[in-house]
Motif scaffolding. Structure first.
Motif, PDB file in Angstrom:
ATOM      1  N   SER A  25     -41.505 -11.725  43.067  1.00 25.06           N
ATOM      2  CA  SER A  25     -41.912 -12.785  44.000  1.00 25.06           C
ATOM      3  C   SER A  25     -41.869 -12.269  45.439  1.00 25.06           C
ATOM      4  O   SER A  25     -42.332 -12.942  46.348  1.00 25.06           O
ATOM      5  N   TRP A  26     -41.335 -11.100  45.643  1.00 25.64           N
ATOM      6  CA  TRP A  26     -41.186 -10.535  46.984  1.00 25.64           C
ATOM      7  C   TRP A  26     -41.756  -9.120  47.052  1.00 25.64           C
ATOM      8  O   TRP A  26     -41.785  -8.410  46.069  1.00 25.64           O
ATOM      9  N   ARG A 103     -47.837 -13.417  44.115  1.00 27.31           N
ATOM     10  CA  ARG A 103     -46.708 -12.581  43.717  1.00 27.31           C
ATOM     11  C   ARG A 103     -47.086 -11.123  43.975  1.00 27.31           C
ATOM     12  O   ARG A 103     -48.203 -10.831  44.411  1.00 27.31           O
TER      13      ARG A 103
END
Length: 130
Positions: A25-26, A103
């Motif tokens: 997600s990062w 994402r």
């Protein structure tokens, strides 16, 4: 050395060269050698019940160990077109991650299995080992 902890079966799937894209997600600006750590976290029920996913794994799963190293060569923000391409061209890879617009796909190359896994407690994010 930089390390990322992953829940099984995903660490072992990288070790077995069946997963070369880690979805997150990062994003990260880090590029370079990266150890893959199989966390102590138990496999969530929905993953265990996914027979297609679990059948990809051929070796015994590891928990609480650094099991392989690789090179993190890119971090790509996922777009609908990029996701569709992975889904069509690499269906097993697609099954091994969470592919959603916005994402990130961490591209892993040069995966090498460690001859002796390193038992160590994992951490969140990218962390340092020695």
């Amino acid at each position: 050395m930089k390390v990322i902890s992953l829940t099984e079966p995903f660490a072992t799937l990288i070790k077995e060269h069946k997963k070369q894209i880690e979805t997150r997600s990062w994003k990260t600006s880090y590029r370079g050698q990266l150890y893959i750590h199989a966390s102590n976290t138990r496999i969530p029920k929905e993953w265990k019940e996914n027979k297609e996913l679990m059948n990809l794994v051929k070796e015994e799963l590891s928990f609480g160990k650094i099991i392989c190293k690789c090179n993190l060569v890119d971090c790509i923000e996922m777009t609908e077109d990029w996701i569709d391409k992975i889904k069509k061209e690499k269906p097993e890879e697609y099954m091994c991650g969470i592919y959603e617009k916005g994402r990130y796909a961490w591209i892993l190359e040069d995966i090498e299995v460690l001859s002796k896994p390193i038992e160590v407690k994992g951490h969140l994010g990218i962390w340092n080992y020695k």
